[in-house]
Write a protein that holds these residues in place. Structure first.
Motif, PDB file in Angstrom:
ATOM      1  N   GLU A   1      10.969 -34.771   8.271  1.00  0.00           N
ATOM      2  CA  GLU A   1      10.093 -33.645   7.946  1.00  0.00           C
ATOM      3  C   GLU A   1       9.759 -33.585   6.461  1.00  0.00           C
ATOM      4  O   GLU A   1       8.905 -32.816   6.056  1.00  0.00           O
ATOM      5  CB  GLU A   1      10.758 -32.323   8.355  1.00  0.00           C
TER       6      GLU A   1
ATOM      7  N   TYR B   1       7.348 -33.940  18.980  1.00  0.00           N
ATOM      8  CA  TYR B   1       8.802 -34.125  19.041  1.00  0.00           C
ATOM      9  C   TYR B   1       9.356 -33.492  20.309  1.00  0.00           C
ATOM     10  O   TYR B   1       8.814 -32.506  20.827  1.00  0.00           O
ATOM     11  CB  TYR B   1       9.520 -33.611  17.777  1.00  0.00           C
TER      12      TYR B   1
ATOM     13  N   ARG C   1       4.976 -20.640  10.903  1.00  0.00           N
ATOM     14  CA  ARG C   1       5.837 -21.126   9.819  1.00  0.00           C
ATOM     15  C   ARG C   1       5.391 -20.447   8.528  1.00  0.00           C
ATOM     16  O   ARG C   1       4.185 -20.328   8.276  1.00  0.00           O
ATOM     17  CB  ARG C   1       5.694 -22.632   9.660  1.00  0.00           C
TER      18      ARG C   1
ATOM     19  N   ARG D   1       8.313 -25.780   7.432  1.00  0.00           N
ATOM     20  CA  ARG D   1       8.779 -26.497   8.629  1.00  0.00           C
ATOM     21  C   ARG D   1      10.300 -26.638   8.666  1.00  0.00           C
ATOM     22  O   ARG D   1      10.838 -27.247   9.595  1.00  0.00           O
ATOM     23  CB  ARG D   1       8.158 -27.893   8.679  1.00  0.00           C
TER      24      ARG D   1
END
Ligand code: GLY
Length: 339
Positions: A53, A223, A278, A305
């Motif tokens: 990330e 993901y 977020r 994130r």
């Protein structure tokens, strides 16, 4: 120094609760003011992915992510209940030649050896034979954010007050910690913006997947985070939008990428579709530290994130600032007033 003095944490998400827990353990008289709205933690999959990330152009952020990742095993253990901490690791995957060209740059920087499709399927038998290549990142793990928040709430029993704060002048405390996620902008004027993410939850046979899968599928990032009980979290869209709509296009894109990666997911039930926001900042790094000259207001927000991953180090740094009055040099790079 505020040891024993009154501290109010505005925001009962994973960041606010983690800070309050550390403060309570350090002897502070702390209260959490929570508006009752589930924050980004409720939607988050809980990937602890400092490499996957991180943006490599942001070395200080990358370091903060790594340090917090190292603290997660003890943070989870200290909570004293099962919070879904799972160290099976992550497979980062590329489906097409173009996906591989993009991913290879990141993998080279991470110094992770490339695995062939047969080696990947040895680790993860349900993977599509179309997956071209991947790497195994042992240090990239997962935790269940809903379990973490439940455990933190238990630890803070009697210290959480259901109250919406619209202005910091409403808060009567010697020290006020603003950990209000996207709501931090309205409370402080700091540049925290909502970045919409749509997330799905599937349910299938426990054990269908063994690892977190973080993949590029025809240019789309997806993901899959499998829990021991058969839940598989599929995420996430990233949209500069403020609405809470689950869109047909968002669900379609996530499911198409997930099913191309793991065709057997077609047998799972789709049990939940959610939207979260977020808390993004102009440089994607969090805002951590004192705001203003009187030292009363401290900010811990804008984790974008990485809110789940950064909870342990954020809690330690902010608790240290409050309890000992000492700012760790790590905080220098994340000053709330840097923009
Ligand atoms: N950390 C995963 C996400 O923000 O979607």
């Amino acid at each position: 120094m505020t040891r024993g003095g009154a501290v109010a944490v505005v925001g009962g998400g994973i960041i606010g609760l983690s800070i309050a827990w550390r403060l309570l353990r350090g002897g502070a008289d702390v209260v959490v003011l929570d508006d009752g709205e589930p924050g980004a933690w409720f939607v988050a999959a809980g990937m602890l992915a400092p490499g996957g990330e991180a943006a490599y152009e942001e070395p200080y952020l990358a370091r903060l992510l790594e340090l917090s990742n190292e603290r997660w095993p003890s943070f989870a253990a200290e909570l004293g209940v099962d919070v879904g901490y799972d160290d099976a690791g992550t497979l980062s995957l590329a489906m097409t030649a173009d996906d591989l060209a993009d991913a290879a740059r990141v993998w080279t920087r991470q110094k992770l050896p490339l695995l062939r499709p047969s080696e990947l399927r040895e680790r993860e038998p349900a993977l599509s034979p179309r997956v071209r290549a991947g790497v195994y990142a042992a240090a990239e793990r997962q935790v269940d954010p809903r379990r973490v928040v439940a455990a933190l709430r238990e630890r803070l029993a009697g210290r959480i007050v259901h109250k919406r704060i619209d202005e910091l002048s409403e808060v009567d405390a010697a020290t006020v910690i603003v950990a209000a996620g996207c709501g931090t902008a309205a409370l402080t004027g700091l540049p925290v913006r909502p970045v919409k993410g749509q997330v799905l939850r599937l349910r299938g046979e426990p054990g269908l997947l063994r690892h977190v899968l973080d993949a590029a599928v025809d240019g789309r990032h997806v993901y899959l985070v499998p829990r021991r009980d058969g839940e598989i979290v599929v995420g996430a869209t990233q949209e500069e939008r403020t609405d809470r709509t689950v869109t047909a296009g968002g669900v379609h894109d996530l499911l198409r990428a997930a099913l191309e990666l793991v065709p057997d997911l077609a047998e799972c039930s789709l049990v939940e579709t959610t939207v979260g926001h977020r808390p993004g900042t102009p440089d994607n790094a969090p805002l951590l530290g004192r705001l203003g000259d009187d030292g009363r207001v401290i900010v811990a927000a804008g984790h974008h994130r990485n809110g789940v991953l950064l909870a342990p180090i954020t809690a330690d740094l902010i608790a240290g600032l409050v309890l000992d009055g000492v700012a760790d040099p790590l905080l220098d790079h994340f000053a709330p007033g840097r923009f």
